[in-house]
Scaffold this motif. Structure first.
Motif, mmCIF file in Angstrom:
data_model
loop_
_atom_site.group_PDB
_atom_site.id
_atom_site.type_symbol
_atom_site.label_atom_id
_atom_site.label_comp_id
_atom_site.label_asym_id
_atom_site.label_seq_id
_atom_site.Cartn_x
_atom_site.Cartn_y
_atom_site.Cartn_z
ATOM 1 N N ALA A 145 0.923 -1.115 -0.002
ATOM 2 C CA ALA A 145 0.134 -0.151 0.037
ATOM 3 C C ALA A 145 0.792 1.600 -0.102
ATOM 4 N N ALA A 146 2.184 1.256 0.653
ATOM 5 C CA ALA A 146 2.757 2.229 1.181
ATOM 6 C C ALA A 146 3.381 2.864 -0.833
ATOM 7 N N TRP A 147 3.923 1.412 -1.158
ATOM 8 C CA TRP A 147 4.244 1.659 -2.618
ATOM 9 C C TRP A 147 3.522 2.453 -3.329
ATOM 10 N N SER A 148 2.061 2.018 -3.492
ATOM 11 C CA SER A 148 1.223 2.156 -3.702
ATOM 12 C C SER A 148 1.153 3.636 -4.199
ATOM 13 N N ARG A 149 1.089 3.867 -2.916
ATOM 14 C CA ARG A 149 1.295 5.888 -2.487
ATOM 15 C C ARG A 149 2.748 6.148 -3.420
ATOM 16 N N THR A 150 3.019 5.539 -3.171
ATOM 17 C CA THR A 150 4.696 6.622 -3.441
ATOM 18 C C THR A 150 5.045 6.122 -4.492
ATOM 19 N N LEU A 151 5.125 5.360 -5.462
ATOM 20 C CA LEU A 151 5.839 4.599 -6.521
ATOM 21 C C LEU A 151 5.299 6.236 -7.740
ATOM 22 N N PRO A 152 3.554 6.066 -7.815
ATOM 23 C CA PRO A 152 2.951 7.137 -8.906
ATOM 24 C C PRO A 152 3.839 8.103 -9.006
ATOM 25 N N THR A 153 4.509 9.116 -7.554
ATOM 26 C CA THR A 153 5.124 10.446 -7.379
ATOM 27 C C THR A 153 6.510 9.884 -8.251
ATOM 28 N N VAL A 154 6.951 9.377 -7.992
ATOM 29 C CA VAL A 154 8.740 8.950 -8.797
ATOM 30 C C VAL A 154 8.363 9.043 -9.953
ATOM 31 N N LEU A 155 7.209 8.484 -10.403
ATOM 32 C CA LEU A 155 7.413 8.146 -12.137
ATOM 33 C C LEU A 155 7.081 9.359 -12.876
ATOM 34 N N ASN A 156 6.931 9.058 -14.106
ATOM 35 C CA ASN A 156 6.187 10.194 -15.394
ATOM 36 C C ASN A 156 4.413 10.235 -14.654
ATOM 37 N N GLU A 157 4.322 12.079 -14.754
ATOM 38 C CA GLU A 157 2.684 11.746 -14.258
ATOM 39 C C GLU A 157 1.889 10.829 -14.542
ATOM 40 N N SER A 158 1.949 10.504 -16.181
ATOM 41 C CA SER A 158 1.250 10.259 -17.024
ATOM 42 C C SER A 158 1.284 8.093 -16.848
ATOM 43 N N ASP A 159 2.371 8.092 -16.191
ATOM 44 C CA ASP A 159 2.819 6.941 -16.355
ATOM 45 C C ASP A 159 1.613 5.636 -15.262
ATOM 46 N N ARG A 160 1.091 4.635 -15.317
ATOM 47 C CA ARG A 160 0.717 3.780 -14.759
ATOM 48 C C ARG A 160 1.023 2.642 -13.772
ATOM 49 N N ALA A 161 1.057 3.029 -12.297
ATOM 50 C CA ALA A 161 2.130 2.156 -11.652
ATOM 51 C C ALA A 161 0.856 1.070 -10.581
ATOM 52 N N GLU A 162 0.870 0.000 -10.224
ATOM 53 C CA GLU A 162 0.114 -1.180 -9.996
ATOM 54 C C GLU A 162 1.339 -2.396 -8.855
ATOM 55 N N VAL A 163 1.190 -1.927 -7.273
ATOM 56 C CA VAL A 163 2.470 -2.752 -6.565
ATOM 57 C C VAL A 163 1.391 -3.951 -5.754
ATOM 58 N N LEU A 164 1.532 -5.118 -5.856
ATOM 59 C CA LEU A 164 0.705 -5.652 -4.978
ATOM 60 C C LEU A 164 2.180 -7.107 -4.388
ATOM 61 N N ALA A 165 1.389 -7.615 -3.157
ATOM 62 C CA ALA A 165 1.940 -7.940 -2.245
ATOM 63 C C ALA A 165 1.985 -9.613 -3.275
ATOM 64 N N ASP A 166 3.380 -10.032 -2.930
ATOM 65 C CA ASP A 166 4.184 -11.482 -3.480
ATOM 66 C C ASP A 166 3.658 -12.397 -2.886
ATOM 67 N N GLU A 167 2.339 -13.829 -3.222
ATOM 68 C CA GLU A 167 1.508 -14.631 -2.607
ATOM 69 C C GLU A 167 2.841 -15.710 -1.782
ATOM 70 N N ALA A 168 3.763 -16.176 -2.771
ATOM 71 C CA ALA A 168 4.814 -16.978 -2.168
ATOM 72 C C ALA A 168 5.886 -16.219 -2.072
ATOM 73 N N GLU A 169 6.563 -15.699 -1.838
ATOM 74 C CA GLU A 169 7.286 -14.156 -0.779
ATOM 75 C C GLU A 169 7.198 -13.152 -0.101
ATOM 76 N N SER A 170 7.126 -13.104 0.848
ATOM 77 C CA SER A 170 6.655 -12.241 1.966
ATOM 78 C C SER A 170 7.668 -10.588 1.681
ATOM 79 N N ASN A 171 8.940 -11.344 1.468
ATOM 80 C CA ASN A 171 10.120 -10.199 0.850
ATOM 81 C C ASN A 171 9.872 -9.442 -0.295
ATOM 82 N N VAL A 172 8.851 -9.694 -1.907
ATOM 83 C CA VAL A 172 8.706 -9.463 -2.759
ATOM 84 C C VAL A 172 7.982 -8.774 -2.369
#
Length: 114
Positions: free
Chosen positions: A16-43
């Motif tokens: 959730a923190a990545w989903s909020r922060t990543l769009p602020t460092v990308l180009n304004e018109s790029d879209r990003a989606e961040v999901l937790a990896d179900e198999a690995e807790s650090n991914v």
């Protein structure tokens, strides 16, 4: 000396923190989606769709090596839903940019991951 610095943040909160922060460092018109990896807790799985007419989309695997350092791997590149050769100069440049943006986002989230 063994590394004892591990990621202790809840993976869903981190995504959730990545989903909020990543769009602020990308180009304004790029879209990003961040999901937790179900198999690995650090991914985290990161999907970035480019803006404009190119219709490229990039999938990255972002692995937390420890609470501060991430390793970013390209998983897939598509254009209009079809796999493309990621070795072209244009795509390599985009990949390098996105990897740099992902590292930038990770740095901004150090306060969350400590």
């Amino acid at each position: 000396m063994a590394k004892t610095d591990t990621l202790t943040v809840d993976q869903q909160q981190l995504a959730a923190a990545w989903s909020r922060t990543l769009p602020t460092v990308l180009n304004e018109s790029d879209r990003a989606e961040v999901l937790a990896d179900e198999a690995e807790s650090n991914v985290l799985r990161i999907h970035i769709a480019t803006a404009g007419h190119s219709n490229y989309s990039f999938d990255f695997k972002c692995t937390y090596v420890d609470s501060r350092e991430v390793q970013v791997e390209l998983v897939d590149v598509e254009c209009d839903g079809r796999n493309v050769d990621e070795r072209t100069t244009i795509i390599q440049t985009l990949i390098d940019d996105y990897v740099r943006h992902i590292h930038e986002c990770a740095q901004q989230l150090h306060a969350v991951t400590k």
